[in-house]
Design a protein around this motif. Sequence first.
Motif, mmCIF file in Angstrom:
data_model
loop_
_atom_site.group_PDB
_atom_site.id
_atom_site.type_symbol
_atom_site.label_atom_id
_atom_site.label_comp_id
_atom_site.label_asym_id
_atom_site.label_seq_id
_atom_site.Cartn_x
_atom_site.Cartn_y
_atom_site.Cartn_z
ATOM 1 N N LEU A 155 11.660 3.712 1.676
ATOM 2 C CA LEU A 155 10.763 4.647 2.211
ATOM 3 C C LEU A 155 9.611 4.305 3.902
ATOM 4 C CD1 LEU A 155 10.802 7.117 -0.331
ATOM 5 C CD2 LEU A 155 11.878 7.961 1.475
ATOM 6 N N ALA A 156 9.188 3.777 2.763
ATOM 7 C CA ALA A 156 7.723 3.116 3.898
ATOM 8 C C ALA A 156 8.370 2.544 4.706
ATOM 9 C CB ALA A 156 7.785 1.289 3.001
ATOM 10 N N VAL A 157 9.715 1.895 4.588
ATOM 11 C CA VAL A 157 10.319 1.571 6.307
ATOM 12 C C VAL A 157 10.532 2.755 6.706
ATOM 13 C CG1 VAL A 157 11.856 -0.045 7.418
ATOM 14 C CG2 VAL A 157 11.214 -0.875 5.672
ATOM 15 N N GLU A 158 11.153 3.632 6.173
ATOM 16 C CA GLU A 158 11.492 5.175 7.419
ATOM 17 C C GLU A 158 9.822 5.772 7.834
ATOM 18 O OE1 GLU A 158 13.599 6.267 9.343
ATOM 19 O OE2 GLU A 158 14.545 4.716 7.495
ATOM 20 N N SER A 159 9.349 5.380 7.319
ATOM 21 C CA SER A 159 7.876 6.423 7.175
ATOM 22 C C SER A 159 7.063 5.539 8.372
ATOM 23 C CB SER A 159 6.804 6.254 5.800
ATOM 24 O OG SER A 159 6.301 7.210 6.513
ATOM 25 N N HIS A 176 3.493 8.447 -7.847
ATOM 26 C CA HIS A 176 3.832 9.547 -7.549
ATOM 27 C C HIS A 176 5.127 9.916 -8.496
ATOM 28 C CE1 HIS A 176 0.557 11.654 -5.809
ATOM 29 N NE2 HIS A 176 -0.032 10.776 -5.194
ATOM 30 N N GLY A 177 5.559 8.932 -9.125
ATOM 31 C CA GLY A 177 6.395 8.921 -9.742
ATOM 32 C C GLY A 177 7.611 8.426 -9.348
ATOM 33 N N HIS A 178 7.676 7.120 -8.259
ATOM 34 C CA HIS A 178 9.086 6.717 -7.392
ATOM 35 C C HIS A 178 9.319 5.274 -7.982
ATOM 36 C CE1 HIS A 178 11.695 7.444 -4.133
ATOM 37 N NE2 HIS A 178 10.857 8.707 -3.260
ATOM 38 N N ALA A 208 14.692 1.427 -3.236
ATOM 39 C CA ALA A 208 14.181 2.703 -2.709
ATOM 40 C C ALA A 208 12.792 3.533 -1.760
ATOM 41 C CB ALA A 208 14.344 3.616 -3.455
ATOM 42 N N ALA A 209 11.526 2.959 -2.457
ATOM 43 C CA ALA A 209 10.387 2.936 -2.226
ATOM 44 C C ALA A 209 10.414 2.417 -1.547
ATOM 45 C CB ALA A 209 9.542 2.651 -3.091
ATOM 46 N N ALA A 210 10.655 0.754 -1.238
ATOM 47 C CA ALA A 210 10.231 -0.121 0.190
ATOM 48 C C ALA A 210 10.919 0.329 1.025
ATOM 49 C CB ALA A 210 10.670 -1.625 0.088
ATOM 50 N N GLN A 234 0.852 -0.982 0.556
ATOM 51 C CA GLN A 234 0.096 -0.198 0.186
ATOM 52 C C GLN A 234 1.108 1.270 0.288
ATOM 53 O OE1 GLN A 234 -3.610 0.016 2.397
ATOM 54 N NE2 GLN A 234 -3.446 -2.198 3.058
ATOM 55 N N MET A 235 2.219 1.288 0.848
ATOM 56 C CA MET A 235 2.941 2.265 0.572
ATOM 57 C C MET A 235 3.551 2.617 -0.770
ATOM 58 S SD MET A 235 4.057 1.888 4.622
ATOM 59 C CE MET A 235 4.396 3.744 4.922
ATOM 60 N N THR A 236 3.731 1.552 -0.894
ATOM 61 C CA THR A 236 5.015 1.768 -2.395
ATOM 62 C C THR A 236 4.142 1.846 -3.816
ATOM 63 O OG1 THR A 236 5.024 -0.808 -2.585
ATOM 64 C CG2 THR A 236 6.727 0.853 -1.839
#
Lengths: 356, 332
Positions: B137-141, B126-128, B133-135, B118-120
């Motif tokens: 970012l999701a973990v970081e968030s 939005h163009g990622h 890297a998206a994964a 759902q996060m990625t």
Amino acid sequence: MTESSLIAADRPATENAAESADAILEMRNLSRVFTRQPVLAETLLKLAGRAPDIPVLRAVRSVNLSVQRGEVLGLAGESGCGKSTLGRMMTGILPASEGTVSYEGADVATLRGAALKDFTLGVQMVFQDPYSSLNPRQRVAAILAEPLTVHRPDLSRAQINARVDAALEEVGLDVSYRDRFPHQFSGGQRQRIGIARALIVEPQFLVCDEPIAALDVSIQAQVINLFLELRRKRNLTYLFVSHDLSVVRHMADRVAIMYLGEIVELAPTAELFADPKHPYTRTLLEQIPSVRNRKRSFSTVKGELPSPLNPPSGCPFHPRCPAAMPQCSVDAPQLQQIAPGRTVSCHLYDKDKTLT
Amino acid sequence: MTDQIKPSPVLDVRGLQTVFHDTQGAWPAVDGIDLTLYPGEVLGLVGESGSGKSVAGFSVMGLIDPPGEITAGEVLFRGEDLRKKSEEELRRIRGIALAMIFQNPLSTLNPVLRIGEQMTEVLSEHGHDDSAAAASLAVESLRKVGIPAPEQRIHQYPHELSGGMRQRVAIAIALLGDPAVIIADEPTTALDVTIQGQIIAELQKLQAESGAGMIWITHDLGVVAELADRIAVMYAGNIVEMGPTDAVLDHPRHPYTLGLLDSVPGDTVPGAPLRQVPGNAPPLSQRPLGCPFHPRCASASDICRRDMPERETDAFGRSYLCHHPVSQKVDP
């Protein structure tokens, strides 16, 4: 964690002796477990002599509590703490798994005939959700008349109608609304109908399970005022179950705080709010948002309510407790009296310690 | 509603009107409201059910579906009117620069997608393009909103999480794009007080770090008192009073604000009757003429039954809509 450490059979006798003076309802070592039906494979395993491990949820664990005639007893705790289950057991809707509920001194499980009817009519319930607790296909007059037609065959049609009108008036609804359906009312008005339905059989004791949680703030005040007025006029006893401590503070004479199926603190309302003893009670009180506080940095309590399917060892609050000691994860504390009318279940107040 | 001291608002809503159509006509759920939100500020939008507070939030996001329709007003986000943007342009802003957190996280999360997916999905929309890297970012968030062991959580489904954890996930998704404006619609109403405290604490911290402006929609005056810099009180589609938190809560000028404050048990004498606002809020199709609050108002007079009050502003930067505002002394 063993069963015997959770269910403390030998509570100090003094704790209840003092308050049993004029108890309308009394609970002794009251427990309720929920479990599920075994599925086919599990039944077969059992037949084969290998009993499967079906999870057991202990919703209420060995509660000792008495409700005094004429008082408002507040019962507060977070969702899943067992407060609604306890309230339902008090009305007899849910049977107890262990322990007893006594009404006017008699164990309700043994009541038959007229005595049973006295209990079932004497203890009524007001439910949380006024949308699902009224039959949408019945008119208000029919909803209110039904308890009387069932339980009072001695009353004539005209007498029942008169009582329905009186009940509507008593809860602040216009008598002309008697032929309307529930969907024609607002949430606050529906809750008034629910209250009228409970009152129409002239109960002694009302179990109110979050009766204002579903209502808007300005309507909450109206319904709180109605409860206060009815109590005064009818000399009612209430169990007021709520997660909202500011409402409990306003309504209740005494407050019991529940955590994971157990009562962890019981005290007169003013004393509980002025000087909470149990770390969980302190935590809850700190978390009540108040219009008087401004720009608070919200402090956080560690963790979440553990699953009652798998409660922690020792004191159920120890994984979240800021004052946890090594012994807390091993020994379950007993509910002990620390002042007249005040009991708390916490090792901080064990007799050999002088911490406060 | 001018304020020279602060920087330019990140969100400036002017005359926003949202109506709902039915066979009888068009009924304004939001009836021409003005709102400004500055970076780093929390604006509490308070009201009871049906007051239009959630519709206002959805209207700002441009998330009104038929039979609802936004019929008037401007929604200036960083100076650009969102109402003039195409759906495609809006999609690029929404969810990234302008994020919303909803009340019920169980219905906002997709039950058949793992948390990580759902996060990625949001990021790739939005163009990622870089999925690794998206994964991360999701973990970081997820870590930022206080979720323990986020590396494992991204492989779980929403039903495996508690209500508090689900709301944290919803917040983590909203924060993925580092939004300039967060609209939070009753985000803690469904949660227990201890979990509510945790979530508010996390959001306070994150907002302070990012400098986002936040509109916190709620019915709970206690929560906004402790959280908000300014408060707007809605009644029947109008903002009847708006101003700095202290001014609105300590010296309310609108009788409805006063009535709400009096309805909350707190400083009251236990067991004493609460001061109550009589009656109910009028349904959308039965709003009275004149001031919509007049049927429930103790100080209502003929003018209240006839004319909608003009907005007045006082020295505290507070504005209100009332012919007979509450004064410190009793009116002659």
